[in-house]
Design a protein around this motif. Structure first.
Motif, PDB file in Angstrom:
ATOM      1  N   ASP A   8       0.824  -1.213   0.000  1.00 30.69           N
ATOM      2  CA  ASP A   8       0.000   0.000   0.000  1.00 30.69           C
ATOM      3  C   ASP A   8       0.857   1.262   0.000  1.00 30.69           C
ATOM      4  O   ASP A   8       0.337   2.364  -0.036  1.00 30.69           O
ATOM      5  CB  ASP A   8      -0.991   0.011   1.169  1.00 30.69           C
ATOM      6  CG  ASP A   8      -0.347   0.223   2.540  1.00 30.69           C
ATOM      7  OD1 ASP A   8       0.897   0.285   2.621  1.00 30.69           O
ATOM      8  OD2 ASP A   8      -1.091   0.315   3.532  1.00 30.69           O
ATOM      9  N   ASN A  43     -10.003  -2.106   2.566  1.00 26.08           N
ATOM     10  CA  ASN A  43     -10.409  -3.037   1.509  1.00 26.08           C
ATOM     11  C   ASN A  43     -11.208  -2.364   0.394  1.00 26.08           C
ATOM     12  O   ASN A  43     -11.974  -3.036  -0.299  1.00 26.08           O
ATOM     13  CB  ASN A  43     -11.250  -4.175   2.103  1.00 26.08           C
ATOM     14  CG  ASN A  43     -10.479  -4.985   3.114  1.00 26.08           C
ATOM     15  OD1 ASN A  43     -10.406  -4.618   4.279  1.00 26.08           O
ATOM     16  ND2 ASN A  43      -9.892  -6.082   2.685  1.00 26.08           N
ATOM     17  N   LEU A  45     -12.585  -0.816  -3.011  1.00 25.56           N
ATOM     18  CA  LEU A  45     -12.480  -1.044  -4.449  1.00 25.56           C
ATOM     19  C   LEU A  45     -12.875   0.226  -5.170  1.00 25.56           C
ATOM     20  O   LEU A  45     -13.771   0.957  -4.733  1.00 25.56           O
ATOM     21  CB  LEU A  45     -13.414  -2.169  -4.897  1.00 25.56           C
ATOM     22  CG  LEU A  45     -12.965  -3.617  -4.734  1.00 25.56           C
ATOM     23  CD1 LEU A  45     -14.139  -4.545  -5.011  1.00 25.56           C
ATOM     24  CD2 LEU A  45     -11.811  -3.943  -5.661  1.00 25.56           C
ATOM     25  N   THR A  68      -6.375  -3.244  -2.879  1.00 28.38           N
ATOM     26  CA  THR A  68      -7.360  -4.260  -3.234  1.00 28.38           C
ATOM     27  C   THR A  68      -7.604  -4.282  -4.734  1.00 28.38           C
ATOM     28  O   THR A  68      -7.709  -5.352  -5.347  1.00 28.38           O
ATOM     29  CB  THR A  68      -8.679  -4.013  -2.476  1.00 28.38           C
ATOM     30  OG1 THR A  68      -8.428  -4.072  -1.076  1.00 28.38           O
ATOM     31  CG2 THR A  68      -9.723  -5.054  -2.835  1.00 28.38           C
ATOM     32  N   HIS A  72      -7.082  -7.582  -7.144  1.00 26.64           N
ATOM     33  CA  HIS A  72      -8.268  -8.011  -7.880  1.00 26.64           C
ATOM     34  C   HIS A  72      -8.035  -7.948  -9.385  1.00 26.64           C
ATOM     35  O   HIS A  72      -8.366  -8.881 -10.126  1.00 26.64           O
ATOM     36  CB  HIS A  72      -9.457  -7.138  -7.491  1.00 26.64           C
ATOM     37  CG  HIS A  72     -10.774  -7.680  -7.934  1.00 26.64           C
ATOM     38  ND1 HIS A  72     -11.486  -8.601  -7.218  1.00 26.64           N
ATOM     39  CD2 HIS A  72     -11.494  -7.435  -9.064  1.00 26.64           C
ATOM     40  CE1 HIS A  72     -12.597  -8.905  -7.863  1.00 26.64           C
ATOM     41  NE2 HIS A  72     -12.629  -8.207  -8.986  1.00 26.64           N
ATOM     42  N   ALA A 107      -5.187  -5.447   3.580  1.00 28.01           N
ATOM     43  CA  ALA A 107      -6.294  -5.553   2.623  1.00 28.01           C
ATOM     44  C   ALA A 107      -5.878  -6.259   1.343  1.00 28.01           C
ATOM     45  O   ALA A 107      -6.644  -7.051   0.781  1.00 28.01           O
ATOM     46  CB  ALA A 107      -6.840  -4.162   2.303  1.00 28.01           C
ATOM     47  N   ALA A 108      -4.678  -5.970   0.851  1.00 28.29           N
ATOM     48  CA  ALA A 108      -4.209  -6.628  -0.373  1.00 28.29           C
ATOM     49  C   ALA A 108      -4.106  -8.130  -0.163  1.00 28.29           C
ATOM     50  O   ALA A 108      -4.512  -8.925  -1.022  1.00 28.29           O
ATOM     51  CB  ALA A 108      -2.856  -6.052  -0.792  1.00 28.29           C
ATOM     52  N   THR A 110      -5.787  -9.800   2.089  1.00 22.07           N
ATOM     53  CA  THR A 110      -7.153 -10.274   2.289  1.00 22.07           C
ATOM     54  C   THR A 110      -7.850 -10.536   0.954  1.00 22.07           C
ATOM     55  O   THR A 110      -8.586 -11.524   0.812  1.00 22.07           O
ATOM     56  CB  THR A 110      -7.960  -9.250   3.106  1.00 22.07           C
ATOM     57  OG1 THR A 110      -7.325  -9.056   4.377  1.00 22.07           O
ATOM     58  CG2 THR A 110      -9.389  -9.717   3.321  1.00 22.07           C
ATOM     59  N   GLU A 111      -7.620  -9.666  -0.017  1.00 24.09           N
ATOM     60  CA  GLU A 111      -8.229  -9.876  -1.333  1.00 24.09           C
ATOM     61  C   GLU A 111      -7.721 -11.165  -1.969  1.00 24.09           C
ATOM     62  O   GLU A 111      -8.487 -11.916  -2.571  1.00 24.09           O
ATOM     63  CB  GLU A 111      -7.938  -8.675  -2.240  1.00 24.09           C
ATOM     64  CG  GLU A 111      -8.644  -8.723  -3.588  1.00 24.09           C
ATOM     65  CD  GLU A 111     -10.154  -8.615  -3.483  1.00 24.09           C
ATOM     66  OE1 GLU A 111     -10.836  -8.862  -4.512  1.00 24.09           O
ATOM     67  OE2 GLU A 111     -10.676  -8.279  -2.398  1.00 24.09           O
TER      68      GLU A 111
END
Length: 247
Positions: A8, A43, A45, A68, A72, A107-108, A110-111
């Motif tokens: 991030d 998180n 988008l 994220t 994705h 978050a990255a 988690t994705e």
């Protein structure tokens, strides 16, 4: 083995460069990271505009979106197949306790986990960080450990490494998330145009930092590894709520 790297702090950050260099010996590396610092993006988008994917001179890809978005986009629209692992970091600064809710680094990872990929978020607990090499070496050890395991389901690990030389680390422990006191109030100030503006206040001090927590481990020069989950259901309150609705 194929690893997708993200962060991030931006594709130009020293932490992701250290990761790419150290992991290149054990895996095929693809870097897809934000074009600028997106710390605290959590998180989120990007849904209100299209995203662009560009390649820098060093071979890293960058996206005009959130961490994220990067994972994705890479997994669902860029790569030919699923990577074997997503590694996010090395973040400049800790991601412990309540910080994990806001962290773009976590978050990255988690994705990646939500997309069915074993994922690892790694942070260096120092600002500005000095011993990225220590965190990179820990990341490689964990990647090699995960590669050796016959994983029945994807895992999501949050790793915090003390900002000290590798030789001074006292080991690695499995921890739970600690908890902070509430954040400091926002700071009110004036802009150069004499407009009132606000800065988000500093994070609160650790409230739950006892033995077994990530805070305690890092304070004692131990690498903290915390397994995370995404289910937000408050299971203990299900019977209570069912009772209310049954009346």
């Amino acid at each position: 083995m194929r690893i997708l790297l993200c962060n991030d702090d931006g594709y130009f950050a020293p932490g992701i460069e250290h990761l790419a260099h150290v992991l290149a010996d054990v895996a095929e590396i693809t870097v897809v990271a934000p074009e600028r610092d997106r710390s605290g993006a959590s998180n989120s988008l990007t849904l209100d505009r299209p995203l662009s994917l560009k390649r820098a001179a060093n071979g890293f890809y960058h996206v005009n979106g959130t961490p994220t978005d990067c994972v994705h986009l890479a997994v669902t629209g860029m790569l030919d197949g699923l990577p074997d692992m997503v590694v996010s970091g090395i973040n400049m600064g800790a991601n412990m306790g309540d910080d994990t809710i806001y962290s773009g680094t976590v978050a990255a990872a988690t994705e990646g986990f939500l997309l069915g990929i074993p994922s690892l978020a790694i942070s260096l607990c120092g600002t500005p960080g000095e011993y990225f090499a220590s965190a990179a070496r820990v990341a490689r050890e964990l990647v090699e450990m995960l590669r050796r395991q016959a994983l029945r389901e994807p895992v999501l690990l949050n790793v915090n490494v003390p900002d000290i030389p590798y030789a001074q680390l006292r080991g690695t422990v499995v921890t739970r998330l600690g908890k902070r006191h509430k954040a400091e109030p926002v700071v009110r100030t004036l802009s150069p145009r004499n407009e009132t503006v606000f800065w988000v206040g500093a994070a609160g001090a650790a409230a739950d930092a006892g033995e077994g927590t990530d805070f305690h481990a890092v304070r004692n020069h131990l690498v903290s590894v915390t397994p995370l989950q995404v289910d937000l259901t408050h299971n203990a309150q299900l019977p209570l709520l069912r009772g209310w609705l049954a009346r």
